[in-house]
Scaffold this active site. Structure first.
Site, PDB file in Angstrom:
ATOM      1  N   ASP A   3       0.980  -1.113  -0.002  1.00 58.07           N
ATOM      2  CA  ASP A   3      -0.223  -0.028   0.072  1.00 58.07           C
ATOM      3  C   ASP A   3       0.920   1.326   0.033  1.00 58.07           C
ATOM      4  O   ASP A   3       2.182   1.204  -0.079  1.00 58.07           O
ATOM      5  CB  ASP A   3      -0.987  -0.096   1.214  1.00 58.07           C
ATOM      6  CG  ASP A   3      -0.358   0.288   2.457  1.00 58.07           C
ATOM      7  OD1 ASP A   3       0.878   0.253   2.462  1.00 58.07           O
ATOM      8  OD2 ASP A   3      -1.196   0.413   3.606  1.00 58.07           O
ATOM      9  N   CYS A  19       3.480  -2.739   4.036  1.00 59.14           N
ATOM     10  CA  CYS A  19       2.627  -1.764   4.331  1.00 59.14           C
ATOM     11  C   CYS A  19       3.389  -0.950   5.419  1.00 59.14           C
ATOM     12  O   CYS A  19       4.586  -1.044   5.689  1.00 59.14           O
ATOM     13  CB  CYS A  19       1.304  -2.118   4.876  1.00 59.14           C
ATOM     14  SG  CYS A  19       1.245  -2.968   6.601  1.00 59.14           S
ATOM     15  N   GLY A  21       3.248  -3.665   8.467  1.00 56.78           N
ATOM     16  CA  GLY A  21       3.154  -5.231   8.104  1.00 56.78           C
ATOM     17  C   GLY A  21       2.082  -5.716   8.823  1.00 56.78           C
ATOM     18  O   GLY A  21       1.934  -6.909   8.283  1.00 56.78           O
ATOM     19  N   VAL A  22       1.397  -5.069   9.757  1.00 58.99           N
ATOM     20  CA  VAL A  22       0.315  -5.785  10.410  1.00 58.99           C
ATOM     21  C   VAL A  22      -0.924  -5.951   9.669  1.00 58.99           C
ATOM     22  O   VAL A  22      -1.599  -7.107   9.466  1.00 58.99           O
ATOM     23  CB  VAL A  22       0.217  -5.237  11.832  1.00 58.99           C
ATOM     24  CG1 VAL A  22      -1.226  -5.947  12.374  1.00 58.99           C
ATOM     25  CG2 VAL A  22       1.291  -5.180  12.744  1.00 58.99           C
ATOM     26  N   GLY A  23      -1.495  -4.977   9.018  1.00 64.39           N
ATOM     27  CA  GLY A  23      -2.766  -4.899   8.412  1.00 64.39           C
ATOM     28  C   GLY A  23      -2.665  -5.595   7.124  1.00 64.39           C
ATOM     29  O   GLY A  23      -3.880  -6.719   6.990  1.00 64.39           O
ATOM     30  N   HIS A  47      10.675 -23.670   9.094  1.00 62.60           N
ATOM     31  CA  HIS A  47       9.621 -24.449   9.939  1.00 62.60           C
ATOM     32  C   HIS A  47       8.149 -24.455   9.623  1.00 62.60           C
ATOM     33  O   HIS A  47       7.599 -25.334   9.633  1.00 62.60           O
ATOM     34  CB  HIS A  47       9.904 -23.986  11.479  1.00 62.60           C
ATOM     35  CG  HIS A  47      11.210 -24.402  12.044  1.00 62.60           C
ATOM     36  ND1 HIS A  47      11.309 -24.322  13.369  1.00 62.60           N
ATOM     37  CD2 HIS A  47      12.416 -24.772  11.560  1.00 62.60           C
ATOM     38  CE1 HIS A  47      12.601 -24.689  13.431  1.00 62.60           C
ATOM     39  NE2 HIS A  47      13.346 -24.999  12.238  1.00 62.60           N
ATOM     40  N   ARG A 101       7.165   1.680   7.959  1.00 60.07           N
ATOM     41  CA  ARG A 101       7.544   2.786   8.919  1.00 60.07           C
ATOM     42  C   ARG A 101       8.241   2.277  10.010  1.00 60.07           C
ATOM     43  O   ARG A 101       8.457   3.004  11.120  1.00 60.07           O
ATOM     44  CB  ARG A 101       6.151   3.207   9.199  1.00 60.07           C
ATOM     45  CG  ARG A 101       5.281   4.047   8.041  1.00 60.07           C
ATOM     46  CD  ARG A 101       3.956   4.337   8.386  1.00 60.07           C
ATOM     47  NE  ARG A 101       3.411   5.037   7.342  1.00 60.07           N
ATOM     48  CZ  ARG A 101       2.056   4.998   7.058  1.00 60.07           C
ATOM     49  NH1 ARG A 101       1.097   4.751   8.119  1.00 60.07           N
ATOM     50  NH2 ARG A 101       1.388   5.418   6.236  1.00 60.07           N
ATOM     51  N   ARG A 153       2.804 -30.218  11.604  1.00 65.27           N
ATOM     52  CA  ARG A 153       2.167 -29.038  12.299  1.00 65.27           C
ATOM     53  C   ARG A 153       1.708 -28.409  11.082  1.00 65.27           C
ATOM     54  O   ARG A 153       0.580 -27.687  11.111  1.00 65.27           O
ATOM     55  CB  ARG A 153       3.535 -28.304  12.880  1.00 65.27           C
ATOM     56  CG  ARG A 153       3.837 -28.789  14.188  1.00 65.27           C
ATOM     57  CD  ARG A 153       5.293 -28.425  14.801  1.00 65.27           C
ATOM     58  NE  ARG A 153       5.740 -29.125  15.835  1.00 65.27           N
ATOM     59  CZ  ARG A 153       6.833 -29.010  16.213  1.00 65.27           C
ATOM     60  NH1 ARG A 153       7.649 -28.324  15.726  1.00 65.27           N
ATOM     61  NH2 ARG A 153       7.313 -29.856  17.170  1.00 65.27           N
TER      62      ARG A 153
HETATM   63  C1  RB5 Z   1      -1.705   2.863   6.260  1.00 60.30           C
HETATM   64  O1  RB5 Z   1      -1.681   4.437   6.658  1.00 60.30           O
HETATM   65  C2  RB5 Z   1      -1.460   2.136   7.205  1.00 60.30           C
HETATM   66  O2  RB5 Z   1      -2.597   2.092   8.193  1.00 60.30           O
HETATM   67  C3  RB5 Z   1      -1.165   0.850   6.679  1.00 60.30           C
HETATM   68  O3  RB5 Z   1      -0.053   0.901   5.736  1.00 60.30           O
HETATM   69  C4  RB5 Z   1      -0.600  -0.528   7.629  1.00 60.30           C
HETATM   70  O4  RB5 Z   1       0.227   0.255   8.424  1.00 60.30           O
HETATM   71  C5  RB5 Z   1      -1.492  -1.097   8.413  1.00 60.30           C
HETATM   72  O5  RB5 Z   1      -1.435  -1.978   8.960  1.00 60.30           O
END
Ligand code: RB5
Length: 155
Positions: free
Chosen positions: A8, A65, A68-70, A98, A109, A137
């Site tokens: 993104d 992103c 990395g989480v979303g 694994h 970021r 697993r």
């Molecule tokens: C975008 O602003 C941000 O929310 C997205 O890149 C990401 O960090 C979500 O996990």
């Protein structure tokens, strides 16, 4: 290997460097966008990368992103995708060795460019070991996925 690469706007600042690293290592990039820093929705790019891998048009994926989480949460909703956020070198290769992780997720970021480069190299050089305990697993993970798809997970 063919590596599907998606991001993104939060991940876009890392994208070109990651393309260069993949290509310099002798692999092919399957570009899944986004191709600018205009604001977009990360699930759209997680879906593209997942579809390309499940269709057999790429062997693995990398998603970028902000954190990395979303994008990892979205990617893991796709049957056949095993995505992980890895901001340390050990996890970036051990996740493949694994867990047969097939999508590496990075937060542009959070980590610097040189760390991202090392993470990508560790990921693309790793192979699933196919050792019995890891296959056992993995098969349990795949059974959870099959039950979820069949709607039998909560019976
Ligand atoms: C975008 O602003 C941000 O929310 C997205 O890149 C990401 O960090 C979500 O996990």
């Amino acid at each position: 290997m063919r590596i599907a690469l998606g991001c993104d706007h939060g991940g876009f600042p890392l994208k070109q460097r990651i393309v260069s690293v993949i290509q310099a290592a002798g692999h092919t990039v399957v570009n899944c966008g986004t191709d600018s820093d205009c604001s977009v929705d990360y699930p759209d790019y997680a879906l593209r990368v997942g579809q390309v891998i499940v269709a057999g048009e790429a062997d693995r994926g990398i998603l970028l992103c902000g954190s990395g989480v979303g994008i990892s949460v979205a990617a893991n909703k796709i049957p056949g995708i095993r995505a992980g956020v890895c901001h340390d070198i050990y996890s970036a290769h051990q996740g493949v060795e694994h867990d047969d992780m097939n999508v590496l997720c990075l937060g542009a970021r959070i980590i610097g460019e040189e760390v991202a480069v090392e993470l990508v190299r560790a990921y693309i050089n790793a192979q699933f070991t196919r050792e019995e305990r890891h296959l056992r697993r993995l098969n349990k993970v795949l059974q959870i996925e099959r039950d979820a798809v069949a709607g039998t997970l909560f019976r």
